[in-house]
Design a protein around this motif. Sequence first.
Motif, PDB file in Angstrom:
ATOM      1  N   THR A   1       0.453  -0.814  -0.346  1.00 26.83           N
ATOM      2  CA  THR A   1      -0.230  -0.221   0.355  1.00 26.83           C
ATOM      3  C   THR A   1       1.054   1.246   0.116  1.00 26.83           C
ATOM      4  O   THR A   1       0.776   2.419  -0.595  1.00 26.83           O
ATOM      5  N   VAL A   2       1.975   1.221   0.872  1.00 26.29           N
ATOM      6  CA  VAL A   2       3.161   2.851   1.296  1.00 26.29           C
ATOM      7  C   VAL A   2       3.478   2.824  -0.657  1.00 26.29           C
ATOM      8  O   VAL A   2       3.485   3.266  -0.683  1.00 26.29           O
ATOM      9  N   LEU A   3       3.734   1.430  -0.827  1.00 26.00           N
ATOM     10  CA  LEU A   3       4.569   1.787  -2.119  1.00 26.00           C
ATOM     11  C   LEU A   3       3.454   2.526  -3.282  1.00 26.00           C
ATOM     12  O   LEU A   3       3.863   2.814  -4.242  1.00 26.00           O
ATOM     13  N   ILE A   4       2.222   2.076  -3.587  1.00 30.55           N
ATOM     14  CA  ILE A   4       1.436   2.605  -4.590  1.00 30.55           C
ATOM     15  C   ILE A   4       1.216   3.878  -4.329  1.00 30.55           C
ATOM     16  O   ILE A   4       1.096   4.680  -5.009  1.00 30.55           O
ATOM     17  N   VAL A   5       0.843   4.119  -2.670  1.00 28.96           N
ATOM     18  CA  VAL A   5       0.635   5.511  -2.801  1.00 28.96           C
ATOM     19  C   VAL A   5       1.816   6.378  -3.584  1.00 28.96           C
ATOM     20  O   VAL A   5       1.542   7.478  -3.368  1.00 28.96           O
ATOM     21  N   ASN A   6       2.685   5.725  -2.587  1.00 30.09           N
ATOM     22  CA  ASN A   6       3.865   6.704  -3.448  1.00 30.09           C
ATOM     23  C   ASN A   6       4.384   7.326  -4.662  1.00 30.09           C
ATOM     24  O   ASN A   6       4.897   8.061  -4.807  1.00 30.09           O
ATOM     25  N   SER A   7       4.297   6.330  -5.399  1.00 29.89           N
ATOM     26  CA  SER A   7       4.506   6.274  -6.742  1.00 29.89           C
ATOM     27  C   SER A   7       3.288   6.861  -7.698  1.00 29.89           C
ATOM     28  O   SER A   7       3.176   7.477  -8.077  1.00 29.89           O
ATOM     29  N   LYS A   8       2.141   6.936  -6.828  1.00 32.70           N
ATOM     30  CA  LYS A   8       1.079   7.336  -7.378  1.00 32.70           C
ATOM     31  C   LYS A   8       1.851   9.819  -7.576  1.00 32.70           C
ATOM     32  O   LYS A   8       1.021  10.555  -8.287  1.00 32.70           O
ATOM     33  N   GLU A   9       1.752   9.476  -6.341  1.00 35.62           N
ATOM     34  CA  GLU A   9       2.687  10.955  -5.389  1.00 35.62           C
ATOM     35  C   GLU A   9       2.996  11.685  -6.651  1.00 35.62           C
ATOM     36  O   GLU A   9       2.967  12.666  -6.860  1.00 35.62           O
ATOM     37  N   ALA A  10       4.340  10.373  -7.329  1.00 36.14           N
ATOM     38  CA  ALA A  10       5.917  10.752  -7.466  1.00 36.14           C
ATOM     39  C   ALA A  10       4.921  11.288  -9.103  1.00 36.14           C
ATOM     40  O   ALA A  10       5.557  12.520  -9.902  1.00 36.14           O
ATOM     41  N   LYS A  11       3.847  10.897  -9.611  1.00 32.82           N
ATOM     42  CA  LYS A  11       3.214  10.796 -10.763  1.00 32.82           C
ATOM     43  C   LYS A  11       2.793  12.813 -11.122  1.00 32.82           C
ATOM     44  O   LYS A  11       2.435  12.702 -12.027  1.00 32.82           O
ATOM     45  N   LYS A  12       2.666  13.027  -9.815  1.00 32.55           N
ATOM     46  CA  LYS A  12       1.418  13.616  -9.880  1.00 32.55           C
ATOM     47  C   LYS A  12       2.523  15.416 -10.396  1.00 32.55           C
ATOM     48  O   LYS A  12       3.185  15.784  -9.594  1.00 32.55           O
ATOM     49  N   PRO A  13       1.195  16.277 -11.371  1.00 30.08           N
ATOM     50  CA  PRO A  13       1.860  16.950 -12.381  1.00 30.08           C
ATOM     51  C   PRO A  13       2.399  18.379 -10.572  1.00 30.08           C
ATOM     52  O   PRO A  13       1.691  18.812 -10.037  1.00 30.08           O
ATOM     53  N   ALA A  14       3.413  19.151 -11.481  1.00 26.68           N
ATOM     54  CA  ALA A  14       3.472  20.191 -10.190  1.00 26.68           C
ATOM     55  C   ALA A  14       2.641  21.319 -10.698  1.00 26.68           C
ATOM     56  O   ALA A  14       1.798  20.977 -12.017  1.00 26.68           O
ATOM     57  N   LEU A  15       2.215  22.666  -9.930  1.00 31.97           N
ATOM     58  CA  LEU A  15       1.307  23.734 -10.156  1.00 31.97           C
ATOM     59  C   LEU A  15       1.659  24.467 -11.630  1.00 31.97           C
ATOM     60  O   LEU A  15       3.021  24.806 -11.409  1.00 31.97           O
ATOM     61  N   THR A  16       1.023  24.934 -12.145  1.00 32.42           N
ATOM     62  CA  THR A  16       1.842  25.776 -13.595  1.00 32.42           C
ATOM     63  C   THR A  16       1.487  26.833 -12.780  1.00 32.42           C
ATOM     64  O   THR A  16       0.925  27.288 -12.091  1.00 32.42           O
ATOM     65  N   GLU A  17       2.068  28.047 -14.076  1.00 33.34           N
ATOM     66  CA  GLU A  17       1.992  29.290 -13.771  1.00 33.34           C
ATOM     67  C   GLU A  17       1.173  29.947 -13.437  1.00 33.34           C
ATOM     68  O   GLU A  17       0.291  30.280 -12.224  1.00 33.34           O
ATOM     69  N   GLU A  18      -0.125  29.484 -14.004  1.00 37.13           N
ATOM     70  CA  GLU A  18      -1.305  30.264 -14.141  1.00 37.13           C
ATOM     71  C   GLU A  18      -2.331  30.043 -12.530  1.00 37.13           C
ATOM     72  O   GLU A  18      -2.717  30.094 -11.697  1.00 37.13           O
TER      73      GLU A  18
END
Length: 66
Positions: free
Chosen positions: A21-38
């Motif tokens: 569970t920890v590995l799955i959750v951490n892998s999903k958070e790593a793919k989350k894009p950073a905020l755009t300038e807008e």
Amino acid sequence: MSRAVVIAVLVLVAAVSSAATVLIVNSKEAKKPALTEEQRAVREKFFGSNKELPPIKEGQEMRPRW
């Protein structure tokens, strides 16, 4: 099977499932894009700038407003 073996197997299964569970959750958070300038500009406008707050003068915030 003895009671100790059953308990050991259950603890092992719980540990493996927790690690998965920890590995799955951490892998999903790593793919989350950073905020755009807008998005960053809208967030800064809504919440205020990320500058530090000015120092409190003589405990003004602690006084009651009435």
